[in-house]
Design an enzyme around this catalytic site. Sequence first.
Site, PDB file in Angstrom:
ATOM      1  N   HIS A 160      27.302  62.265  38.147  1.00 47.48           N
ATOM      2  CA  HIS A 160      26.322  63.360  38.112  1.00 47.48           C
ATOM      3  C   HIS A 160      26.034  63.732  36.668  1.00 47.48           C
ATOM      4  O   HIS A 160      26.931  63.686  35.810  1.00 47.48           O
ATOM      5  CB  HIS A 160      26.792  64.566  38.937  1.00 47.48           C
ATOM      6  CG  HIS A 160      27.855  65.427  38.307  1.00 47.48           C
ATOM      7  ND1 HIS A 160      27.579  66.471  37.453  1.00 47.48           N
ATOM      8  CD2 HIS A 160      29.214  65.406  38.430  1.00 47.48           C
ATOM      9  CE1 HIS A 160      28.707  67.057  37.097  1.00 47.48           C
ATOM     10  NE2 HIS A 160      29.721  66.435  37.653  1.00 47.48           N
ATOM     11  N   ASP A 169      32.251  67.180  31.759  1.00 49.11           N
ATOM     12  CA  ASP A 169      31.753  67.356  33.137  1.00 49.11           C
ATOM     13  C   ASP A 169      30.242  67.573  33.118  1.00 49.11           C
ATOM     14  O   ASP A 169      29.790  68.688  33.166  1.00 49.11           O
ATOM     15  CB  ASP A 169      32.472  68.537  33.798  1.00 49.11           C
ATOM     16  CG  ASP A 169      32.117  68.678  35.268  1.00 49.11           C
ATOM     17  OD1 ASP A 169      31.561  67.735  35.846  1.00 49.11           O
ATOM     18  OD2 ASP A 169      32.413  69.744  35.831  1.00 49.11           O
ATOM     19  N   GLU A 177      24.726  68.104  41.404  1.00 52.98           N
ATOM     20  CA  GLU A 177      26.075  67.989  41.963  1.00 52.98           C
ATOM     21  C   GLU A 177      26.758  69.349  41.984  1.00 52.98           C
ATOM     22  O   GLU A 177      27.426  69.721  42.942  1.00 52.98           O
ATOM     23  CB  GLU A 177      26.913  67.006  41.116  1.00 52.98           C
ATOM     24  CG  GLU A 177      28.279  66.683  41.713  1.00 52.98           C
ATOM     25  CD  GLU A 177      29.413  67.550  41.184  1.00 52.98           C
ATOM     26  OE1 GLU A 177      30.526  67.415  41.691  1.00 52.98           O
ATOM     27  OE2 GLU A 177      29.185  68.387  40.280  1.00 52.98           O
ATOM     28  N   GLU A 178      26.540  70.097  40.904  1.00 55.93           N
ATOM     29  CA  GLU A 178      27.277  71.358  40.714  1.00 55.93           C
ATOM     30  C   GLU A 178      26.869  72.456  41.688  1.00 55.93           C
ATOM     31  O   GLU A 178      27.522  73.495  41.749  1.00 55.93           O
ATOM     32  CB  GLU A 178      27.103  71.862  39.268  1.00 55.93           C
ATOM     33  CG  GLU A 178      27.638  70.912  38.199  1.00 55.93           C
ATOM     34  CD  GLU A 178      29.159  70.919  38.087  1.00 55.93           C
ATOM     35  OE1 GLU A 178      29.813  71.543  38.926  1.00 55.93           O
ATOM     36  OE2 GLU A 178      29.668  70.275  37.151  1.00 55.93           O
ATOM     37  N   ASP A 205      33.521  60.984  37.177  1.00 55.91           N
ATOM     38  CA  ASP A 205      33.334  62.412  36.935  1.00 55.91           C
ATOM     39  C   ASP A 205      34.504  62.925  36.107  1.00 55.91           C
ATOM     40  O   ASP A 205      35.653  62.875  36.548  1.00 55.91           O
ATOM     41  CB  ASP A 205      33.238  63.144  38.284  1.00 55.91           C
ATOM     42  CG  ASP A 205      32.736  64.572  38.140  1.00 55.91           C
ATOM     43  OD1 ASP A 205      32.500  65.022  37.002  1.00 55.91           O
ATOM     44  OD2 ASP A 205      32.593  65.239  39.184  1.00 55.91           O
TER      45      ASP A 205
END
Length: 348
Positions: free
Chosen positions: A175, A187, A219-220, A248
Amino acid sequence: MAERLRTLGYTVELQPFPVTRFEDRGSALSAGELAPNVQVLMNSAAGQVSGRLVHVGLGRTTDLEGQDLRGTIALIERGEITFGEKTANVAAAGALGAVIYNREPGSFQGAIQELAAIPVVAISQQDGQALIELLAAQPLDAELQVDASVVESTSHNVVATLDRPGEARVVLGAHYDSVEAGPGANDNASGTATVLELARVLPAQQLPYDLAFVLFGAEEIGLVGSRQYVAGLTPQQREHVVAMLNFDMVGVGERPLVGGSDDLVELAQAQAQEQGLEVGELGSALDGRSDHGSFLEAGIPAVFFHRGDDPRYHTAEDQAQYVAATALDQAGELALALLEQVAEVAPE
Ligand code: BES
Ligand code: ZN
């Protein structure tokens, strides 16, 4: 990312999908001399309200019996019932706003299932206690301001494929979005960069399956991009995906970690041993926390490349200076070794 993949010779597809997020454009609380930091609860109403601050315990209907909260701002303890129930209860009793304080140190992030009728914010336990102490000594007027709302927008997955004879396919994904709090170097620029680098070196490897390189958006906010990608596969395409490799947070931490489907984890472990690389294992508890989860849910074998706890995770400190190039290299090398093993066991 699309530009980079095109430069590498790929045809790139941008896959759009709708996303909904809750945007806080600035919110504040003041009560007497105090101005505690607030975090707006998702689905709070917007607006500016003021009134007497009233402590209503947990905000259950039994806590409110006989209380007239008209024109007040309710100070509520977290716990026992949902944020939505607390808010609905005090709003029904006439409160104009709600302030929920934590029942453990620090503040918290929360969400109400449906749009609330009044503004609702979270504050820390310490700030809640300070307000309660002030209230014990004297009445307090408070002002609560919330400028936040649901915003609809569009995100994209970036998809590049390397077609080869045969029907099987391996998906390599990461992501590229990050949280609002920080720049997301580990991240997940770390995973994104690893996938882009694999896209550079993999055309030179003879592998008996197609490769899809996918950089996921959103994604988050709940694995939205990867869910979308999986949902967009036909049943036949789904069957042909023999493995998904998810990268990730591969740039910070002691050593590489792998998790996901047992078979793939075992293969990766065996390869790591051959390379003299010490690789730890992740429990399945993390399966719902990154994009491989979307593939596992659909019955597609998937493996999670990760590197353990990052003290700067989801903070403003998640910066490139803390990401180790050697760590990305190890993730990439491990993936290459695994891909060779998958070639041995993949159906024609
Ligand atoms: N990279 C994290 C997940 C993660 C963090 C895995 C630490 C292992 C250790 C991911 O981007 C993330 O933050 N996910 C969310 C859940 C997601 C479904 C919104 C999380 O873990 O809170
Ligand atoms: Zn992540």
